[in-house]
Motif scaffolding. Structure first.
Motif, PDB file in Angstrom:
ATOM      1  N   ARG A 133       0.838  -1.412  -0.020  1.00  0.00           N
ATOM      2  CA  ARG A 133      -0.520   0.101  -0.024  1.00  0.00           C
ATOM      3  C   ARG A 133       1.170   1.816  -0.197  1.00  0.00           C
ATOM      4  N   ASN A 134       1.993   1.420   0.576  1.00  0.00           N
ATOM      5  CA  ASN A 134       2.860   2.210   0.813  1.00  0.00           C
ATOM      6  C   ASN A 134       3.793   2.407  -0.057  1.00  0.00           C
ATOM      7  N   ARG A 137       2.259   1.961  -3.408  1.00  0.00           N
ATOM      8  CA  ARG A 137       0.878   2.380  -3.321  1.00  0.00           C
ATOM      9  C   ARG A 137      -0.441   1.451  -3.769  1.00  0.00           C
ATOM     10  N   GLY A 138      -0.294   0.401  -3.639  1.00  0.00           N
ATOM     11  CA  GLY A 138      -0.975  -0.693  -3.934  1.00  0.00           C
ATOM     12  C   GLY A 138      -0.919  -1.534  -5.315  1.00  0.00           C
ATOM     13  N   GLU A 146      -7.870  -4.592  -4.955  1.00  0.00           N
ATOM     14  CA  GLU A 146      -7.653  -3.028  -4.324  1.00  0.00           C
ATOM     15  C   GLU A 146      -8.375  -3.264  -2.611  1.00  0.00           C
TER      16      GLU A 146
END
Length: 190
Positions: A133-134, A137-138, A146
Motif C-alpha cells: 500500500r505504501n 501505492r497498492g 484493491e
C-alpha cells in the motif's frame, strides 16, 4: 542558560546522524529498485528511507538502556533535518517547507506504527500488505485487488521478509556500537 549552550551539540547528535546516513545508504541499494521493482521516484525513495529508518528507530527504542531512546530521537531528528534541507534544495519555498515536513512526519509515523505492529506480531502477510500500500501505492509487482481485497504480491512479500530479517539483524547489534554511530544492514538477497 549561557550563550555557549546555544552552540553545544546534543549528546547523541553525531551518532544519530551517522546511523541515519547508514539507513539512507541501505535504503538506496539498487537491488531494491531493480529486483524488487520499488519505484525509483521521490516517493519510492522516501518510503524506503522510512522503512529502514523506522526499523532502526524501533531497535533503539526497544533497548532497555535509556540511551537507546535518546539515540532513537537523535536519528529521528537527523532524518527530519535532512528532509527539511532536501526540500529547500529542491526549491520548495520557506513558507511551504514546514507543512511538507509535517506531512512527511505524519507519513513516517503512520508507516512506522503499521510496520512495527506487523513485525512485533510476526505477521509477514500484514507487513507485506502495508508495504504494498505504501511503497507501491497498492500497485506492487504481482499485487492483485484493491483496498481490503489487496493481495500484496511477491515483490512486497520479499520486501517484508527482508524487513523482518533486518529487524532481527538490528536487534542483535550491541547498543555500544550504535552509540558510536556504527550500524550494519543486511544486503538485499538476490
Amino acid at each position: 542558560m549561557g550563550l555557549l549552550a546555544l552552540f553545544r551539540r546534543k549528546p547523541h547528535e553525531r551518532p544519530g546522524f551517522a546511523l541515519y546516513t547508514a539507513a539512507v545508504g541501505a535504503a538506496r541499494d539498487p537491488s531494491l529498485f531493480g529486483e524488487l521493482g520499488v519505484p525509483d521516484t521521490l516517493d519510492g525513495r522516501f518510503d524506503l528511507i522510512n522503512l529502514y529508518t523506522g526499523l532502526l528507530v524501533r531497535r533503539l527504542r526497544a533497548d532497555p538502556d535509556q540511551r537507546g531512546a535518546a539515540l532513537a530521537q537523535a536519528v529521528f531528528d537527523a532524518m527530519f533535518a535532512d528532509m527539511d534541507m532536501n526540500l529547500r534544495e529542491m526549491g520548495v519555498s520557506d513558507l511551504v517547507v514546514g507543512r511538507r515536513v509535517k506531512n512527511m512526519w505524519e507519513a513516517f509515523h503512520g508507516r512506522a506504527v503499521a510496520y512495527e505492529a506487523a513485525i512485533d506480531a510476526g505477521d509477514a502477510p500484514a507487513l507485506a500488505l502495508a508495504l504494498a500500500r505504501n511503497v507501491w501505492r497498492g500497485a506492487a509487482p504481482g499485487a492483485v485487488g484493491e483496498g481490503d481485497a489487496l493481495v500484496a504480491g511477491p515483490a512486497a512479500e520479499r520486501l517484508a521478509s527482508l524487513a523482518i530479517a533486518q529487524a532481527r539483524f538490528l536487534a542483535a547489534q550491541p547498543l555500544a556500537s550504535l552509540l558510536r554511530g556504527e550500524v550494519r544492514f543486511l544486503p538485499v538477497p538476490a
